[in-house]
Design an enzyme around this catalytic site. Structure first.
Site, mmCIF file in Angstrom:
data_model
loop_
_atom_site.group_PDB
_atom_site.id
_atom_site.type_symbol
_atom_site.label_atom_id
_atom_site.label_comp_id
_atom_site.label_asym_id
_atom_site.label_seq_id
_atom_site.Cartn_x
_atom_site.Cartn_y
_atom_site.Cartn_z
ATOM 1 N N ASP A 1 -6.438 18.211 -15.475
ATOM 2 C CA ASP A 1 -6.758 16.828 -15.828
ATOM 3 C C ASP A 1 -6.393 16.668 -17.302
ATOM 4 O OD1 ASP A 1 -7.985 14.460 -16.688
ATOM 5 O OD2 ASP A 1 -9.630 14.650 -15.245
ATOM 6 N N TYR B 1 -15.584 15.875 -16.668
ATOM 7 C CA TYR B 1 -15.975 14.506 -16.407
ATOM 8 C C TYR B 1 -17.010 14.450 -15.265
ATOM 9 C CZ TYR B 1 -15.594 9.577 -15.303
ATOM 10 O OH TYR B 1 -15.879 8.273 -15.051
ATOM 11 N N ARG C 1 0.855 -1.210 0.000
ATOM 12 C CA ARG C 1 0.000 0.000 0.000
ATOM 13 C C ARG C 1 0.882 1.248 0.000
ATOM 14 N NH1 ARG C 1 -2.082 1.839 4.545
ATOM 15 N NH2 ARG C 1 -2.564 -0.207 5.414
ATOM 16 N N LYS D 1 -7.684 5.436 -19.570
ATOM 17 C CA LYS D 1 -8.011 5.886 -20.920
ATOM 18 C C LYS D 1 -6.792 5.710 -21.834
ATOM 19 C CE LYS D 1 -11.698 6.860 -18.591
ATOM 20 N NZ LYS D 1 -12.036 8.167 -18.049
HETATM 21 C C1 PLP Z 1 -12.480 8.679 -16.846
HETATM 22 C C2 PLP Z 1 -12.050 10.010 -16.405
HETATM 23 C C3 PLP Z 1 -11.783 10.285 -15.065
HETATM 24 C C4 PLP Z 1 -11.956 9.226 -13.991
HETATM 25 O O1 PLP Z 1 -11.031 8.197 -14.136
HETATM 26 P P1 PLP Z 1 -11.319 6.663 -13.690
HETATM 27 O O2 PLP Z 1 -10.060 5.996 -14.068
HETATM 28 O O3 PLP Z 1 -12.523 6.213 -14.440
HETATM 29 O O4 PLP Z 1 -11.566 6.703 -12.212
HETATM 30 C C5 PLP Z 1 -11.337 11.546 -14.722
HETATM 31 N N1 PLP Z 1 -11.180 12.515 -15.665
HETATM 32 C C6 PLP Z 1 -11.445 12.288 -16.955
HETATM 33 C C7 PLP Z 1 -11.250 13.379 -17.948
HETATM 34 C C8 PLP Z 1 -11.898 11.041 -17.375
HETATM 35 O O5 PLP Z 1 -12.174 10.838 -18.670
#
Ligand code: PLP
Length: 379
Positions: free
Chosen positions: A170, A98, A46, A195
C-alpha cells in the site's frame, strides 16, 4: 518519459475529434454497438470507461507497471485484490496500518475463511516466524500508518517469492513520486487515490498497479463483477490532481521537515515520528527505497489530557480524517483512523491516547507553526 511528465501526459495527449487537451469526461453508462457482434471497445462503464482508462494507464506508467485498475475507493481496490486468493489462504499483514484495512480483513474476509497474521513487518524476523505453509502473500504499508515504521520492500519480495507468494504494498503515504515498490520487487501496489494522488480532498478513488499477466484478467473480472469501478467524473478529478502530484509532494515534504523539527523542539511534545530524521531507526533503509520523506508526521504529546483542547483550538489546520491533500489535517488515530483495531493490538503498535497524526499540506509553513503554537499554548 520521466514520472513528472507521465503524471501530465501518460496515456493521453489530446482528443482526436476536438483537440481537447484535458481528457474528456465520458459521462455515459452505456455505449452504442455499431452492429451485432461489434463493439467500439466500450460497452458498459462498469467494465470499461474511456476516462477511467486514461487514468488507469497513467498511473500504471507512473508506478512502472503494465496494468492499472481504478476503483471507487482505496478499500474497493483492496477488496478486489483479495479476490486473487482463496479461502484457507493466509496473508501476513503489517500490524501498524490503516484501520479500514484491518476492519475489512478481520471483520469480513476472515469470516469467509481467509486468515491474517498481524505482524510488525518492519522487523524481518517476525515475518519469518509468522510465515506458514498457507501464507500466499505479505501485505505491507511502508512507512506505516501512523507510527512511520519502515519495512524492507526488497527483502520481503525476495522472501515471499522464494516461497511462491506475492508482495502487496500500500503505497498511499509516499505516492509514485517518492517510492516505486514494483521496481523493488513488489507484485502489486495499492493506492488510496483519495489522498496524495487526487490530492484536493474532493474525491475518493483507489488503485491496483501491477505487471502480472495472469492476475490482470482475474482482477479485471473482479472489478467488473463487484462493481466498485471508479466513476468518470471522479476519474477526471484524480487525473487533474495527478498533474500537480510532484509539486504538491515536494512542497508538503519541505513543510513537513520544518514542522517535524519544530515539534521536536517543543517542550509539550514527547516524541516525533518522521522518516526524514537521520536518527529515525530505519533512516538508511528508507533512503535506499524511497526518494523523500513525504508529508506525514506523527507525534506523542507529553500530556494526553491536553489533546482535547488542541483539537478544539487548531483553526487553520483542520481536525479531520484523511491525509495527503493540499490542506493540512490533524487526526487523533485512537478514535478516528484506528478505532476498528482492538485496544491491545493498537497499544502494542504504539497508537495510544498521546498520539496525534499530522498530514502536512502546502500552506506557508510559518502559518502552520503559528496555528500549532497557539493550539499548544494552554489556558
Ligand atoms: C485512506 C487509506 C486507505 C483507504 O482508502 P479509501 O480511499 O479511504 O477507501 C487505504 N490505505 C491507506 C494507507 C489509507 O490512508
Amino acid at each position: 518519459m520521466k514520472t513528472e511528465t507521465i503524471l501530465l501526459h501518460g496515456g493521453y495527449s489530446f482528443d482526436p475529434l476536438t483537440g481537447a487537451v484535458s481528457a474528456p469526461i465520458y459521462q455515459s453508462a452505456t455505449f452504442r454497438h455499431p452492429a451485432l457482434g461489434e463493439s467500439t471497445g466500450y460497452d458498459y462503464s462498469r467494465a470499461v470507461n474511456p476516462t477511467r482508462s486514461v487514468l488507469e494507464q497513467r498511473l500504471a506508467l507512473a508506478e512502472h507497471g503494465k496494468y492499472g485498475l481504478a476503483f471507487s475507493s482505496g478499500m474497493g481496490a483492496i477488496s478486489s485484490l483479495i479476490k486473487l486468493f482463496q479461502p484457507g489462504d493466509n496473508i501476513i499483514v503489517s500490524a501498524d496500518l490503516y484501520g479500514g484495512t484491518y476492519r475489512l480483513f478481520n471483520g469480513y474476509y476472515s469470516k469467509y475463511g481467509f486468515s491474517f497474521s498481524w505482524t510488525d513487518t518492519s522487523d524481518f524476523e517476525r515475518i519469518e516466524k509468522d510465515f506458514c505453509p498457507q501464507t500466499k502473500a505479505i501485505f505491507i504499508e511502508t512507512p506505516s500508518n501512523p507510527m512511520m515504521k519502515v519495512t524492507d520492500i526488497r527483502r520481503c519480495a525476495n522472501f515471499i517469492h522464494e516461497r511462491g507468494g506475492f508482495l502487496i504494498v500500500d503505497n498511499t503515504f509516499l505516492s509514485p513520486w517518492l517510492q516505486n515498490p514494483l521496481d523493488l520487487g513488489a507484485d502489486f501496489v495499492i493506492h488510496s487515490g483519495t489522498k496524495y494522488l487526487a490530492g484536493h480532498h474532493d474525491t475518493l478513488s483507489g488503485f491496483i498497479l501491477h505487471s502480472n499477466d495472469e492476475a490482470e484478467a482475474r482482477l479485471r473480472d473482479a472489478q467488473m463483477s463487484e462493481g466498485a469501478a471508479l466513476a468518470p467524473f471522479d476519474a477526471w478529478l484524480t487525473l487533474r490532481g495527478l498533474k500537480t502530484l510532484a509539486l504538491r509532494m515536494d512542497k508538503a515534504s519541505r513543510n513537513a521537515e520544518v514542522i517535524a523539527g519544530w515539534l521536536r523542539r517543543h517542550p509539550a511534545v514527547e516524541k516525533v515520528f518522521w522518516i526524514g530524521f537521520p536518527d529515525h531507526p530505519q533512516y538508511e533503509l528508507s533512503c535506499s527505497q524511497s526518494r523523500g520523506a513525504g508529508g506525514m508526521v506523527s507525534f506523542y504529546m507529553k500530556d494526553p489530557g491536553h489533546i482535547r483542547e488542541i483539537l478544539k483550538k487548531v483553526s487553520l489546520i483542520m481536525f479531520a480524517e484523511s491525509l495527503g491533500g493540499t490542506d493540512s489535517l490533524i487526526t487523533y488515530p485512537i478514535i478516528q483512523t484506528h478505532s476498528a483495531i482492538p485496544e491491545a493490538m493498537r497499544l502494542a503498535a504504539g497508537v495510544n491516547d498521546k498520539l496525534l497524526r499530522l498530514s502536512v499540506g502546502i500552506e506557508d509553513p510559518g502559518d502552520l507553526i503559528a496555528d500549532l503554537d497557539q493550539a499548544f499554548s494552554q489556558g
